[in-house]
Every structure is written in C-alpha cells, then in structure tokens.
Motif scaffolding. Structure first.
Motif, PDB file in Angstrom:
ATOM      1  N   LYS A  75       0.830  -1.186   0.000  1.00  0.00           N
ATOM      2  CA  LYS A  75       0.000   0.000   0.000  1.00  0.00           C
ATOM      3  C   LYS A  75       0.873   1.248   0.000  1.00  0.00           C
ATOM      4  O   LYS A  75       1.743   1.400   0.862  1.00  0.00           O
ATOM      5  N   LEU A  76       0.669   2.109  -0.960  1.00  0.00           N
ATOM      6  CA  LEU A  76       1.373   3.386  -0.978  1.00  0.00           C
ATOM      7  C   LEU A  76       0.770   4.310   0.073  1.00  0.00           C
ATOM      8  O   LEU A  76      -0.410   4.197   0.408  1.00  0.00           O
ATOM      9  N   PRO A  77       1.544   5.258   0.594  1.00  0.00           N
ATOM     10  CA  PRO A  77       0.983   6.225   1.529  1.00  0.00           C
ATOM     11  C   PRO A  77      -0.196   6.980   0.931  1.00  0.00           C
ATOM     12  O   PRO A  77      -1.099   7.383   1.644  1.00  0.00           O
ATOM     13  N   THR A  78      -0.202   7.178  -0.382  1.00  0.00           N
ATOM     14  CA  THR A  78      -1.290   7.909  -1.015  1.00  0.00           C
ATOM     15  C   THR A  78      -2.528   7.056  -1.196  1.00  0.00           C
ATOM     16  O   THR A  78      -3.522   7.524  -1.734  1.00  0.00           O
ATOM     17  N   ASP A  79      -2.484   5.779  -0.753  1.00  0.00           N
ATOM     18  CA  ASP A  79      -3.654   4.914  -0.822  1.00  0.00           C
ATOM     19  C   ASP A  79      -4.410   4.898   0.504  1.00  0.00           C
ATOM     20  O   ASP A  79      -5.216   4.013   0.743  1.00  0.00           O
ATOM     21  N   HIS A  80      -4.139   5.836   1.369  1.00  0.00           N
ATOM     22  CA  HIS A  80      -4.785   5.878   2.681  1.00  0.00           C
ATOM     23  C   HIS A  80      -6.299   6.008   2.518  1.00  0.00           C
ATOM     24  O   HIS A  80      -6.791   6.674   1.604  1.00  0.00           O
ATOM     25  N   ALA A  81      -7.041   5.379   3.420  1.00  0.00           N
ATOM     26  CA  ALA A  81      -8.504   5.384   3.312  1.00  0.00           C
ATOM     27  C   ALA A  81      -9.095   6.768   3.549  1.00  0.00           C
ATOM     28  O   ALA A  81     -10.125   7.117   2.978  1.00  0.00           O
ATOM     29  N   ASN A  82      -8.465   7.556   4.396  1.00  0.00           N
ATOM     30  CA  ASN A  82      -8.967   8.899   4.696  1.00  0.00           C
ATOM     31  C   ASN A  82      -8.610   9.846   3.554  1.00  0.00           C
ATOM     32  O   ASN A  82      -7.428  10.046   3.256  1.00  0.00           O
ATOM     33  N   PRO A  83      -9.608  10.452   2.887  1.00  0.00           N
ATOM     34  CA  PRO A  83      -9.288  11.316   1.734  1.00  0.00           C
ATOM     35  C   PRO A  83      -8.459  12.538   2.100  1.00  0.00           C
ATOM     36  O   PRO A  83      -7.654  12.995   1.301  1.00  0.00           O
ATOM     37  N   LEU A  84      -8.631  13.067   3.315  1.00  0.00           N
ATOM     38  CA  LEU A  84      -7.848  14.233   3.722  1.00  0.00           C
ATOM     39  C   LEU A  84      -6.379  13.851   3.889  1.00  0.00           C
ATOM     40  O   LEU A  84      -5.480  14.573   3.438  1.00  0.00           O
ATOM     41  N   VAL A  85      -6.147  12.693   4.523  1.00  0.00           N
ATOM     42  CA  VAL A  85      -4.768  12.216   4.679  1.00  0.00           C
ATOM     43  C   VAL A  85      -4.163  11.934   3.309  1.00  0.00           C
ATOM     44  O   VAL A  85      -2.999  12.239   3.047  1.00  0.00           O
ATOM     45  N   ARG A  86      -4.972  11.358   2.427  1.00  0.00           N
ATOM     46  CA  ARG A  86      -4.503  11.070   1.076  1.00  0.00           C
ATOM     47  C   ARG A  86      -4.095  12.352   0.362  1.00  0.00           C
ATOM     48  O   ARG A  86      -3.085  12.397  -0.343  1.00  0.00           O
ATOM     49  N   LEU A  87      -4.893  13.405   0.551  1.00  0.00           N
ATOM     50  CA  LEU A  87      -4.581  14.691  -0.075  1.00  0.00           C
ATOM     51  C   LEU A  87      -3.275  15.250   0.464  1.00  0.00           C
ATOM     52  O   LEU A  87      -2.421  15.723  -0.301  1.00  0.00           O
ATOM     53  N   LEU A  88      -3.090  15.195   1.779  1.00  0.00           N
ATOM     54  CA  LEU A  88      -1.863  15.718   2.380  1.00  0.00           C
ATOM     55  C   LEU A  88      -0.641  14.927   1.923  1.00  0.00           C
ATOM     56  O   LEU A  88       0.408  15.498   1.606  1.00  0.00           O
ATOM     57  N   LEU A  89      -0.782  13.605   1.866  1.00  0.00           N
ATOM     58  CA  LEU A  89       0.344  12.774   1.452  1.00  0.00           C
ATOM     59  C   LEU A  89       0.674  12.937  -0.025  1.00  0.00           C
ATOM     60  O   LEU A  89       1.792  12.655  -0.449  1.00  0.00           O
TER      61      LEU A  89
END
Length: 358
Positions: free
Chosen positions: A32-46
């Motif tokens: 899983k890449l960091p940009t695959d995080h379930a939280n869309p806000l975290v995904r945006l930040l990453l």
C-alpha cells in the motif's frame, strides 16, 4: 512417505496456525502506498508531502486548470462590466478590503470583481503546493523546481499587475497584458506537468526534425493569434467599465487580421497532422495534433457566431475559454514531439514510490 501434521483435538487452527511460512511472496498489489490511505484528507496531504510521479503530475495539472480558470473568470469580470467593481487596490474600496457600499459602484459588480480577486489565493495555494511537492521529492529534481517556483512568483506578479490595471482605469494594454501573463503561467504549469512524467536526460525527438520545427512554428502562430485576440478585445465593446478606454483602431480591420491568423494556425495544424500520419509518428503525437485541430474548429465556430451576433457577452466568455484550451492543446502538441529518459525507481526515491519498490 508423506508426513502429515498432527493437530490436537479442539485446536483452533484459525488462531494458532500449524505449518511453516507461506510460500507466496508479497507482490506489488500487496504493498500500500501512503497515497492509498482510506482517509481522503490524509490522502490529499500525502499527495504532496510524500509525492509520487502520479501525484506530482496531478498537482501540476491542477495548476494548469486553476490558471486557465482565473484567466476565464477575469474575462467574465470584463464582460459583465465589473472591471472597476473594486475601484481601488489592494483594498476593494478606499476604506475596506472587503466589499462595502460605495456610492458609485453597484454591489453586484463589487462582488464579481472581489470574487475574482479571491480566486488569486486559490491559484497561489496550488502553486505553493507544487513547490512543496517538488521539494519533498527524493531525489530532488532541479529541472522541476524552477518550473514550480515560477508559479508563485508569477502569481504574485499577476496580482501586482492587477493593481496596475485598476490604477490605469482598465487601460486596454494593461488588461491585455494581464491575460498574456496568464498564458505564460499556463505554459510553465504545462511544462511542469509534462516534465514530471519524464526523466532529466537530454530531449530526444520522436519525429523528424522538420516536423518538430513545424510544431514550434505552430505554437508561435497560436501565441500570435492570442495577441491578435487581445487587440480585438481591447478595441471591441466589452471594456469592463464605461470609464475604460479603448484602442483607437478599426474593429473591422483588427477582426480580419485575427481571422487571417486563424487560417494560418488551422493550416499549420492540418499540415502537421497530415505529416504525422504519413510518417507514422507515435500515437500520442497524432492524437495531440488531432485534438488541437478539433478545438480550433470549435473555437472558429464560436468566433464567427459571436461576430455575426454583435459580440454577446456569453459568447465572448466562451471564446476566451476556447482560447485557453487552444493554447494548452498547442503546448501538448509540442511536448508530444519529444521524449526524455523516464525516471526509474532507485533507492532513495520519493517515500511513496520507495514503498512500492519493496
């Protein structure tokens, strides 16, 4: 003789599995890449704190969109007669940064102009994110850094030029330069998008050198078309305010000149498209040229329609939108005629892509 594992009665194998390690190794689909995080806000930040090539290109494309968008909304301010809705700069009125009742300006015009000023902060934010994403890439790519840095610098310059536009009472020269500076920023943003997906090796043409030269000639002709369009706009009826001046030119003459350049641009595009097909150029180059021809023809329909309908405001706005799309499509054609060595994923690459290389 095969040995069978002995499992005691009542043993819960789901909790305490019996046997050796699993023979199946992890694949890239299991990482899983960091940009695959379930939280869309975290995904945006990453997406910019741990950038990959894909997310870097995404932010670069976002910068193309917002810079094109503010160029179009700027034209919307002009065609609605709201160019001096905020009669001062940087304040909206002499006494307030925010819209406030003014005896000589309608509140609608004030909100239209103020809304366009607020969009500058969105464009600046996207530009700043692009710079941060480039700085967070590992290894850092200097070729991307200066392209990204052009965005916040150019946007601040645009904001200062906007103050000059207001102080000169919407002089057509300053208004026209405001739009042309936007086209320069769009070009820098597009180059950031294109270079983000390439390596830093020397550019290698994928077509004959004469076709690449034809592509550059086409891009120059499109820019000349934009300049001619600015002159037509500065001579036409939509000045942005009744107090604004106009170019002292014959509108019929400048409109014909603009149309003549259109014929040159369409002719060059058709010639390039035909040559690319005959020479069996790579598909991306052929598709880019075909897309450019399509938007040029659509833009021509809008242009002639607005001319015969006495230049209605809605069609003027669509024509400005079409101009920015034509410019972006022409930039795409030029970048499709060459390639650079693609980036690999060495040790020490960006944090997200390093995870995918496990």
């Amino acid at each position: 003789m095969w040995l069978e594992k002995s499992v005691p009665t009542g043993w819960d194998e789901s909790r305490f599995p019996v046997g050796g390690p699993d023979d199946q190794a992890l694949t890239i689909d299991d990482v899983k890449l960091p940009t695959d995080h379930a939280n869309p806000l975290v995904r945006l930040l990453l997406s910019f704190w741990a950038p990959t090539t894909r997310t870097m290109r995404g932010w670069a494309m976002a910068s193309v969109v917002v810079n094109a968008g503010i160029a179009v909304t700027g034209a919307g301010v002009r065609v609605t007669g709201s160019g001096l809705g905020c009669p001062t700069w940087p304040k909206c009125t002499p006494d307030s940064f925010l819209p406030a009742p003014h005896p000589e300006v309608s509140m609608i015009s004030m909100f239209v102009e103020f809304g366009n000023r607020l969009l500058t902060f969105l464009v600046l934010a996207v530009g700043a994110v692009c710079v941060l994403a480039v700085l967070r890439m590992a290894p850092r790519r200097r070729s991307l850094l200066w392209l990204a840095a052009l965005q916040p610098v150019g946007i601040v310059a645009q904001a200062l030029w906007g103050g000059l536009v207001v102080s000169t009472m919407l002089n057509p020269f300053t208004v026209g330069m405001h739009f042309l500076i936007s086209t320069g920023l769009i070009a820098a943003c597009w180059m950031l998008y294109a270079r983000s997906g390439e390596g830093d090796g020397p550019a290698r043409r994928v077509v004959h050198r004469d076709l690449r030269r034809l592509g550059y000639a086409l891009l120059a002709a499109v820019f000349a078309l934009l300049v001619a369009g600015v002159v037509v706009s500065g001579t036409g009826p939509h000045s942005g305010d009744v107090m604004a001046s106009r170019f002292d030119l014959d509108i019929e003459a400048v409109a014909r000149l603009h149309a003549d350049i259109v014929y040159i641009v369409v002719g060059l595009t058709f010639a390039l498209l035909l040559a690319l097909h005959v020479s069996k150029a790579p598909r991306p180059a052929r598709r880019a040229a075909l897309a450019l021809l399509g938007v040029e023809l659509a833009q021509g329909v809008i242009g002639y329609t607005q001319y015969f309908l006495a230049v209605p405001a809605v069609l003027v706005l669509l024509h400005v939108l079409g101009s920015t799309v034509v410019w972006i499509a022409a930039l795409r054609v030029v970048t499709s005629l060459r390639e650079r060595t693609p980036e690999t994923v060495p040790a020490g690459h960006s944090p997200a892509e390093a995870a995918a290389a496990v």
